[in-house]
Design a protein around this motif. Structure first.
Motif, short mmCIF file in Angstrom:
data_model
loop_
_atom_site.label_atom_id
_atom_site.label_comp_id
_atom_site.label_asym_id
_atom_site.label_seq_id
_atom_site.Cartn_x
_atom_site.Cartn_y
_atom_site.Cartn_z
N ARG B 498 -13.16 -0.93 -34.03
CA ARG B 498 -13.71 -2.16 -33.45
C ARG B 498 -15.00 -1.82 -32.70
O ARG B 498 -15.07 -0.79 -32.02
CB ARG B 498 -12.77 -2.76 -32.42
N LEU B 500 -17.34 -3.38 -29.77
CA LEU B 500 -17.36 -4.48 -28.80
C LEU B 500 -18.27 -4.22 -27.61
O LEU B 500 -18.81 -3.12 -27.44
CB LEU B 500 -15.94 -4.85 -28.38
N ASP B 501 -18.39 -5.27 -26.80
CA ASP B 501 -19.31 -5.25 -25.67
C ASP B 501 -18.56 -4.80 -24.41
O ASP B 501 -17.63 -5.47 -23.99
CB ASP B 501 -19.85 -6.69 -25.50
N VAL B 507 -11.90 -8.75 -23.34
CA VAL B 507 -11.93 -8.32 -24.74
C VAL B 507 -11.60 -6.83 -24.83
O VAL B 507 -10.79 -6.39 -25.66
CB VAL B 507 -13.33 -8.59 -25.35
N ALA B 511 -8.28 -5.18 -26.58
CA ALA B 511 -8.48 -4.23 -27.68
C ALA B 511 -7.76 -2.91 -27.38
O ALA B 511 -7.09 -2.34 -28.23
CB ALA B 511 -9.96 -3.98 -27.89
N THR B 526 -18.00 1.02 -28.00
CA THR B 526 -18.69 0.08 -27.12
C THR B 526 -20.18 0.27 -27.31
O THR B 526 -20.65 1.39 -27.46
CB THR B 526 -18.33 0.29 -25.64
#
Ligand code: SF4
Ligand code: SF4
Lengths: 202, 623
Positions: B498, B500-501, B507, B511, B526
């Protein structure tokens, strides 16, 4: 001047301690001195402790100033000045910014910030001149001028004319952004006035 | 190639040791220089990159950097590489073969030992690599010598066809002194000569070369006996004669100006016979070396009586104060307490993450998780071990988080059976040494969740570029690695990767919870830039509405240095439990508006401030 002059600049990573020391070094170099400069810092970036050692004279060997041998301590932050007070020689002088930078370990309540760092230094028999360089810088329009304010404050205690240091400051900023020259000149003089009226004991 | 003009020759320059080495490398006519950033060596390549007429690169690790340099040397070019002490461990595999092939064009390896450990995971004496690989070691004592010895190192390298180690220490790299520099030499590469018996190191070719290595060592030893890099300073007080090298020489001269000193510049192999002669001229001999008793042992083995670590500290720098104590001990004197003020006990000020660092949210999230074992890695990530997160359980060496995590997974017993295993690594570290570890995790079906924190820079050393930033050492655009695809290629299932921010805490938390539950390798990438690099864009800062703040302290736990506690209080809950309250203020001039602290604040006390003058993090803070 036959002996070596020892100046210790201390503060917190990010404050411009190293730049200030660099400018002091440039002034000493312009006068033909042998100069050494070193940082003693544990991961100085990221807000850690920073000390910068500057030594100049006819010949400089070791770059490090030993405890009790600094002629001058330039403290960019109160608690840091207290931490390094023992580096001063008897008769040496400390110029201290009374502004504070409180670290996260104090914020989360693990340690206390000393209540009166400057008073504590005086109790130890140190000669201290403190003033709020941060507030002065903010008044002059930019918190970053704190650096120049501190240099101005130190200028009358150096073993060379204050003008030499002032010119080194202006040359540094003038070469980057000419419009910074006037405001830095002002900051330098403001720092100088803030601690005026005393000179360094021989 | 950026080509800001180098400073003119013959001027009195005020240079750090790193800058002086860079200048000398350029002057030596070097064509290729490579490094991986590492304190205290980083600036050598940064400075060198600004010089014209040579190729410079950040390599993905030190071994590759050394191999690049060797390749250039093979075609007859002068070549250079730089690294920190632990980097030479990584490069050592190549080094131990290069000592057998030898070199063509001059090849100098600058190794910076972090004596005193300002920012490293161990203290290590790289001079041992000189002994191990039978290579000459030069040890400058200040900037001027760093400059002169770098020039000398190239000449030495070409004369003896050998790599030369230039051993630097923090107190060389980061000390500035006055240097008088010269002009760049024009050196034309001699060209490559095919010679498999020399360059193809299969046993049949390598065996006949081993004696050559020892012949070379003997020749360099003879050189050391006569080299002007090794010299004596006469002194009137012959009670103790000092043998020393590197910055310790300056400290010895400072502390004992009247003592005779034998100063080693070409310190490996050591000039034993000259030292024997010197020993005969003094009452006793004291070896002052940082950090291991290497020379001391060699002198004793040669039958030369001497003192060293019996009176001097075994670790750290040998500054004048340590020397005074050691010498007093040697003379049997009682040491008087010096008459200065004793240090004050002030709170510690450990380094912390920057305001708005993209890792803050990751460590905050990790600190909220229960039952996890977290293998950490080198870089700013290590700061997550500190307060307030305390979110790392190990940090060994570059890339070691992967293997350590797999080992934790495979080795755990009943007590740890329910724990999740997480490994945290940065982008640059992952490419340096982490990829192989991840491959091992996938191959051996490890149950590890990897947090790959991509901040598009080598953050800890000041934001240098790497293959994940899409720019090279010169800031020019180049291929940017796709971490998701890379991890997939290393065997992680696509659906277990994944991106993601890290500023979106819910989030991130979700995760992490999901991925740690699934019992197979997973990677959470990230993707936000380090705040120190140019590409970071600050947004509108925040402030705390003081009438809304309940003092819960949640935002303090995020660990952003722009949040300050202004008042503490205690509250007794209905249950009778006493809780601590911390009322806060945000230093709006430092805040870059990342919004991390807003998320755990239930009463919505943190709101946007009016735009203020943008400032760098960690400037002066008002009282
Ligand atoms: S340098 Fe970059 S990665 Fe390191 S703490 Fe600061 S923002 Fe974070
Ligand atoms: S999280 Fe909100 S309520 Fe809690 S201390 Fe911070 S600002 Fe105050």
């Amino acid at each position: 001047m036959s002996k070596v002059t020892n100046i210790l600049v201390c503060g917190v990573g990010g404050q411009g301690v190293m730049t200030a020391t660099e400018i002091l070094a440039e002034a000493a170099i312009s006068l033909g001195f042998d100069v050494k400069k070193t940082e003693v810092a544990g991961m100085s970036q990221r807000g850690g402790v920073v000390t910068s050692h500057l030594r100049f004279g006819p010949e400089v060997l070791s770059p490090q100033i030993l405890p009790g041998e600094a002629d001058m301590l330039i403290g960019f932050e109160s608690a840091e000045a207290l931490r390094w007070g023992h580096m001063l020689r008897p008769g040496g002088v400390a110029l201290v910014n009374s502004g504070r930078i409180v670290p996260p370990v104090v914020n989360i309540g693990l340690f206390d910030y000393p209540e009166q760092p400057v008073a504590q230094m005086c109790e130890l028999g140190l000669r201290v001149h403190d003033f709020d360089a941060t507030a002065l810088a903010v008044q002059l329009g930019n918190i970053r001028l704190g650096n120049t304010v501190m240099l101005g404050a130190s200028s009358d205690w150096l073993p060379f004319p204050a003008e030499v240091l002032r010119d080194a400051v202006l040359a540094r900023f003038g070469s980057r952004k000419p419009k910074l020259v006037d405001v830095n000149r002002e900051a330098f003089e403001a720092g100088r006035r803030a601690v005026a009226g005393e000179t360094l004991a021989a | 190639m950026s080509a800001s003009q180098p400073v003119p020759a013959a001027a009195r320059l005020f240079l750090s040791g790193n800058e002086a080495v860079a200048r000398a490398v350029w002057e030596a006519g070097t064509r290729v220089a490579a490094a991986y950033p590492g304190t205290p060596s980083t600036e050598i390549l940064e400075v060198l990159a600004k010089y014209p007429d040579l190729y410079t690169e950040w390599s993905v690790n030190e071994k590759v950097a050394l191999e690049v340099a060797l390749g250039a040397s093979m075609v007859g070019a002068r070549a250079f590489c730089a690294m920190k002490h632990v980097g030479l461990n990584v490069a050592s595999d190549a080094l131990m073969t290069m000592t057998v092939t030898g070199t063509e064009g001059g090849l100098v390896i600058a190794v910076a030992d972090d004596v005193g450990m300002s920012s490293s995971q161990n203290e290590q004496d790289s001079r041992y690599w000189g002994r191990f690989a039978h290579l000459p070691v030069l040890e400058p004592a200040d900037s001027q010598e760093a400059y002169a010895m770098t020039r000398a190192a190239f000449a030495l390298s070409e004369r003896f066809r050998t790599p030369v180690i230039l051993r630097l220490t923090t107190r060389i790299c980061h000390v500035k002194g006055v240097v008088v520099a010269g002009e760049r030499e024009a050196v034309e590469p001699g060209g490559f000569t095919k010679d498999p018996r020399r360059w193809v190191m299969v046993p049949g070719n390598a065996k006949p070369r081993l004696p050559l290595m020892f012949e070379r060592e003997a020749a360099v030893r003879a050189e050391a006996e006569n080299s002007p890099l090794n010299f004596r300073v006469d002194g009137s007080d012959r009670r103790i004669g000092f043998v020393t090298s590197g910055p310790a020489f300056m400290h010895v001269r400072e502390a004992f100006p009247d003592a005779p000193v034998f100063k080693l510049g070409l310190s490996c192999p050591p000039p034993i016979e000259s030292l024997r002669e010197f020993a005969a001229t003094v009452d006793s001999l004291l070896v002052v070396e940082e950090t291991e008793p290497l020379l001391e042992t060699e002198l004793k083995a040669a039958g030369i009586a001497c003192h060293g670590k019996d009176v001097l500290p075994r670790t750290g720098e040998l500054a004048p104060d340590a020397l005074h104590l050691g010498v007093a001990r040697l003379r049997g004197e009682v040491v008087a307490e010096p008459e200065h003020v004793v240090p004050q006990q002030v709170f510690p000020r450990p380094p912390t993450m920057c305001v708005a660092c993209p890792h803050l949210g990751v460590y905050y999230t990790l600190s909220q998780m229960r039952n996890v074992m977290i293998a950490g890695d080198i870089g700013c990530y290590t700061l997550g071990a500190g307060h307030p997160w305390n979110a790392l359980d190990s940090c060994i060496s570059m890339g070691a988080s992967m293997g350590t995590a797999l080992g934790m997974d495979k080795g755990r017993g009943k007590v740890d059976a329910n724990k999740k295993v997480v490994a945290v690594i940065g982008d640059s570290t992952f490419m340096h040494m982490g990829m192989q570890g991840l491959l091992d995790i996938t191959w051996n079906r490890g149950n590890v969740t990897v947090l790959l924190l991509d901040n598009r820079a080598v953050g800890m050393t000041g934001g240098q570029d790497n293959p994940g930033s899409g720019r090279d050492l010169h800031g020019e655009e180049t291929t940017r690695v796709d971490f998701a695809k890379l991890c997939e290629a290393l065997g992680v299932k696509k659906e277990r990767i994944r991106v993601l921010d890290p500023y979106q805490l819910p989030v991130l938390f979700k995760a992490l919870r999901e991925e740690t539950k699934i019992e197979e390798p997973s990677v959470i990438i990230t993707d936000r830039p380090c705040v120190l690099i140019d590409h970071y864009v600050p947004t509108k800062p925040y402030l705390v509405k003081e009438d809304r703040c309940t003092g819960c302290g949640n935002c303090v736990d995020v660990g952003c240095p722009a949040i300050h506690v202004i008042r503490r209080d205690k509250e007794v809950k209905a249950s009778g439990k006493e809780v601590d309250l911390s009322f806060v203020r945000i230093d709006t001039s430092a805040c870059t508006g990342c919004g991390l602290c807003v998320q755990p604040c239930a009463p919505e006390a943190i709101i946007h401030a009016e735009p203020v003058q943008p400032l760098q993090p960690m400037q002066f803070v008002r009282k």
